[in-house]
Enzyme design. Structure first.
Site, mmCIF file in Angstrom:
data_model
loop_
_atom_site.group_PDB
_atom_site.id
_atom_site.type_symbol
_atom_site.label_atom_id
_atom_site.label_comp_id
_atom_site.label_asym_id
_atom_site.label_seq_id
_atom_site.Cartn_x
_atom_site.Cartn_y
_atom_site.Cartn_z
ATOM 1 N N ASP A 92 1.217 6.000 -2.984
ATOM 2 C CA ASP A 92 2.043 5.047 -3.725
ATOM 3 C C ASP A 92 3.496 5.511 -3.767
ATOM 4 O O ASP A 92 3.771 6.708 -3.802
ATOM 5 C CB ASP A 92 1.498 4.884 -5.157
ATOM 6 N N ASN A 137 -3.712 -5.849 -1.199
ATOM 7 C CA ASN A 137 -2.445 -5.681 -0.473
ATOM 8 C C ASN A 137 -2.143 -6.814 0.502
ATOM 9 O O ASN A 137 -1.008 -6.953 0.973
ATOM 10 C CB ASN A 137 -2.399 -4.341 0.267
HETATM 11 C C1 FPP Z 1 1.878 1.923 -1.443
HETATM 12 O O1 FPP Z 1 3.261 2.016 -1.685
HETATM 13 C C2 FPP Z 1 1.590 2.047 0.003
HETATM 14 C C3 FPP Z 1 0.880 1.149 0.736
HETATM 15 C C4 FPP Z 1 0.282 -0.061 0.179
HETATM 16 C C5 FPP Z 1 0.690 1.315 2.186
HETATM 17 C C6 FPP Z 1 0.374 2.696 2.671
HETATM 18 C C7 FPP Z 1 0.339 2.671 4.134
HETATM 19 C C8 FPP Z 1 0.851 3.592 4.972
HETATM 20 C C9 FPP Z 1 1.494 4.837 4.509
HETATM 21 C C10 FPP Z 1 0.848 3.333 6.436
HETATM 22 C C11 FPP Z 1 -0.224 3.863 7.282
HETATM 23 C C12 FPP Z 1 -1.244 4.710 6.675
HETATM 24 C C13 FPP Z 1 -1.892 5.713 7.309
HETATM 25 C C14 FPP Z 1 -2.938 6.441 6.548
HETATM 26 C C15 FPP Z 1 -1.619 6.107 8.699
HETATM 27 P P1 FPP Z 1 4.007 0.776 -2.326
HETATM 28 O O2 FPP Z 1 4.535 -0.058 -1.232
HETATM 29 O O3 FPP Z 1 3.100 0.060 -3.286
HETATM 30 O O4 FPP Z 1 5.173 1.477 -3.093
HETATM 31 P P2 FPP Z 1 5.928 0.928 -4.391
HETATM 32 O O5 FPP Z 1 4.958 1.045 -5.536
HETATM 33 O O6 FPP Z 1 7.069 1.869 -4.524
HETATM 34 O O7 FPP Z 1 6.353 -0.482 -4.120
#
Ligand code: FPP
Length: 251
Positions: free
Chosen positions: A30, A78
């Site tokens: 996150d 998501n």
């Molecule tokens: C949450 O941060 C992150 C995600 C929903 C996506 C995670 C995906 C990756 C890192 C890409 C590929 C993964 C792998 C394992 C290769 P957020 O966007 O909710 O952050 P925020 O709370 O700051 O908005």
């Protein structure tokens, strides 16, 4: 027993007992969006760096002897995100899997996927299947990547499979135990995580590993996932090692 001290000037830095590591660490990835916004970049830039951070932390977990690392990469919720953000995350996953197919044998890192993959592109599903096939030959740290995953959906999926086995005469409702039900989950055969880390400062589970985390120690840090370092992992492990785990009993 090896002890490590990190950044002695930083009082929150952890002292890790490497002889007493958790077998299984789970992480809610996150803070990617906020990391990007603070730099005036599109959210997708945070996901790109977040994917690199995953690579670094997964390799490090293998190095120090963690048996299982489970990460929440994409939840069932998501899909509500803007299409270009969803597309970027799927592209990053594809790139990651393509690279993993080339390197996992050398690195001895196993990949496993948890979640309903049937809605993913055929290409992603095939890459995941290839990773599974290679993993079957390996023995190193197992990285479980949760994609289109939700804890409640997982439990419902398991319950449905159990009901189907009952209807087919393979299982009996009165014989169901927690251990038996465990075998119907995506995580069948994997021990429960001892430690769940949530970067990004939130203090909730967000539908992650609801069954498996019944007695898991929760650790939240303000550090955003793209900035999460080996030292941050040490802090989390040290905090876990300082906890008094009673599993409902008394000392
Ligand atoms: C949450 O941060 C992150 C995600 C929903 C996506 C995670 C995906 C990756 C890192 C890409 C590929 C993964 C792998 C394992 C290769 P957020 O966007 O909710 O952050 P925020 O709370 O700051 O908005």
């Amino acid at each position: 027993m090896r002890l490590a001290f990190w950044k002695k000037s930083d009082h929150t830095a952890g002292q890790v007992d490497f002889g007493r590591l958790p077998r299984h660490i789970a992480i809610i990835l996150d803070g990617n969006g906020r990391w990007a916004r603070r730099r005036g970049l599109p959210r997708t830039a945070g996901h790109k760096v977040g994917a690199e951070t995953f690579r670094t932390i997964a390799t490090y977990c293998r190095d120090i002897g963690i048996d299982y690392l489970t990460v929440y990469a994409f939840s069932t919720e998501n899909w509500k995100r803007p299409q270009d953000e969803v597309d970027t995350i799927m592209t990053l996953l594809k790139r990651y899997l393509l690279e993993a197919i080339e390197t996992m044998e050398r690195d001895n890192v196993r990949l496993n996927f948890m979640g309903d993959l049937t809605v993913l592109s055929r290409e992603l599903q095939e890459l995941a299947a290839q990773c599974n096939a290679i993993s079957a030959r390996l023995t190193g740290c197992q990285c479980n990547i949760c994609i289109n995953y939700g804890g409640r959906a997982e439990i419902v999926h398991a319950a449905r499979r159990f009901a189907e086995d009952c209807a087919a005469g393979i299982a009996k409702p009165e014989e169901l135990t927690e251990e038996h039900f465990d075998g119907y989950l995506y995580s069948a055969g994997i021990p429960s995580p001892e430690l769940l880390i949530r970067p990004g400062g939130e203090q909730r589970l967000s539908n992650f590993l609801l069954w498996q985390c019944a007695y898991t120690e929760f650790y939240s840090t303000e550090v955003l996932w793209p900035d999460f370092s080996k030292e941050d992992l040490h802090r989390a492990i040290a905090a876990y090692q300082g906890r008094d785990r009673r599993f409902g009993g008394v000392r």
